[in-house]
Design a protein around this motif. Sequence first.
Motif, mmCIF file in Angstrom:
data_model
loop_
_atom_site.group_PDB
_atom_site.id
_atom_site.type_symbol
_atom_site.label_atom_id
_atom_site.label_comp_id
_atom_site.label_asym_id
_atom_site.label_seq_id
_atom_site.Cartn_x
_atom_site.Cartn_y
_atom_site.Cartn_z
ATOM 1 N N GLN A 116 0.775 -6.119 -4.541
ATOM 2 C CA GLN A 116 0.692 -6.546 -3.090
ATOM 3 C C GLN A 116 1.783 -5.988 -2.348
ATOM 4 O O GLN A 116 1.730 -5.489 -1.116
ATOM 5 C CB GLN A 116 0.728 -8.182 -2.859
ATOM 6 C CG GLN A 116 -0.494 -8.839 -3.061
ATOM 7 C CD GLN A 116 -0.394 -10.329 -3.181
ATOM 8 O OE1 GLN A 116 0.474 -10.849 -2.744
ATOM 9 N NE2 GLN A 116 -1.586 -10.948 -3.109
ATOM 10 N N GLU A 117 2.982 -5.588 -2.911
ATOM 11 C CA GLU A 117 4.050 -5.167 -2.254
ATOM 12 C C GLU A 117 3.631 -3.472 -2.218
ATOM 13 O O GLU A 117 3.908 -2.830 -1.140
ATOM 14 C CB GLU A 117 5.400 -5.314 -2.839
ATOM 15 C CG GLU A 117 5.948 -6.605 -2.860
ATOM 16 C CD GLU A 117 7.421 -6.814 -3.747
ATOM 17 O OE1 GLU A 117 7.725 -5.781 -4.101
ATOM 18 O OE2 GLU A 117 7.778 -7.738 -3.828
ATOM 19 N N ASP A 118 3.042 -2.934 -3.068
ATOM 20 C CA ASP A 118 2.658 -1.531 -2.713
ATOM 21 C C ASP A 118 1.689 -1.427 -1.868
ATOM 22 O O ASP A 118 1.763 -0.572 -1.103
ATOM 23 C CB ASP A 118 2.066 -1.038 -4.292
ATOM 24 C CG ASP A 118 3.286 -1.100 -4.970
ATOM 25 O OD1 ASP A 118 4.420 -0.987 -4.906
ATOM 26 O OD2 ASP A 118 2.855 -0.592 -6.302
ATOM 27 N N ASP A 119 0.731 -2.319 -1.774
ATOM 28 C CA ASP A 119 -0.221 -2.240 -0.597
ATOM 29 C C ASP A 119 0.444 -2.470 0.974
ATOM 30 O O ASP A 119 -0.173 -1.678 1.523
ATOM 31 C CB ASP A 119 -1.662 -3.300 -0.857
ATOM 32 C CG ASP A 119 -2.325 -3.073 -1.912
ATOM 33 O OD1 ASP A 119 -2.299 -1.892 -2.450
ATOM 34 O OD2 ASP A 119 -2.934 -3.986 -2.301
ATOM 35 N N VAL B 145 2.211 0.033 5.731
ATOM 36 C CA VAL B 145 3.398 0.542 6.970
ATOM 37 C C VAL B 145 3.419 2.068 7.005
ATOM 38 O O VAL B 145 3.849 2.764 8.027
ATOM 39 C CB VAL B 145 4.491 -0.215 6.394
ATOM 40 C CG1 VAL B 145 6.031 0.315 6.940
ATOM 41 C CG2 VAL B 145 4.442 -1.833 6.494
ATOM 42 N N ALA B 146 3.405 2.605 5.721
ATOM 43 C CA ALA B 146 3.590 4.175 5.593
ATOM 44 C C ALA B 146 2.570 4.882 6.620
ATOM 45 O O ALA B 146 2.879 5.955 7.344
ATOM 46 C CB ALA B 146 3.797 4.578 4.257
ATOM 47 N N GLU B 147 1.415 4.373 6.557
ATOM 48 C CA GLU B 147 0.220 5.117 7.267
ATOM 49 C C GLU B 147 0.298 4.677 8.665
ATOM 50 O O GLU B 147 0.332 5.766 9.452
ATOM 51 C CB GLU B 147 -1.060 4.379 6.699
ATOM 52 C CG GLU B 147 -1.778 4.475 5.311
ATOM 53 C CD GLU B 147 -2.881 3.755 4.942
ATOM 54 O OE1 GLU B 147 -3.466 3.383 5.990
ATOM 55 O OE2 GLU B 147 -3.332 3.839 3.852
ATOM 56 N N VAL B 148 0.900 3.601 8.956
ATOM 57 C CA VAL B 148 1.216 3.384 10.417
ATOM 58 C C VAL B 148 2.202 4.147 11.002
ATOM 59 O O VAL B 148 2.342 4.740 11.894
ATOM 60 C CB VAL B 148 1.461 1.852 10.805
ATOM 61 C CG1 VAL B 148 2.226 1.688 12.326
ATOM 62 C CG2 VAL B 148 0.255 1.186 10.466
#
Length: 158
Positions: A113-116, A121-124
């Motif tokens: 879940q933390e990786d997701d 956040v990285a995509e945004v």
Amino acid sequence: MNSLQTPHNRAHAEILQNRFGLRVAARLSAGSAELPHDISERLRATREQAIARRKQAVAVTRLRTAPASAARYGNTVALGGFSDDVLGLWGRLASTVLVIAMAVGLVTINIVQEDDRASEVAEVDTALLTDDLPPAAYSDPGFLQFLKTAPAQRTSSQ
């Protein structure tokens, strides 16, 4: 009414049950004086069989009693009286393995879940830094939705 019976209540109920049985037996015995001999003998044999079955049922019930005792604390009930010998070596080992497997599963779920979340956040952030947006888009309430749908629309239009 409380569904848990104390030993005193159970003993009292058993005494009442025995008294009732004695009264019924006395009533039947009084009425059987006028019966013919063969019928009274059959009734006597049937009573003896019933008494023998009741004794067997009580013995079986006592054998099936759990080795635990319930202690009452306010509105809660706690089970106790279990010893380590109840589970044995294999039972304790299996319990330990299950607890470890559950702990590993929970840690794995947390990591996934933390990786997701981090990838979202990285995509945004990537969309914000690489996209050419008008300044009014940053104050728009639907901006996050725009960022999520914009890459899919760009790839389908190219």
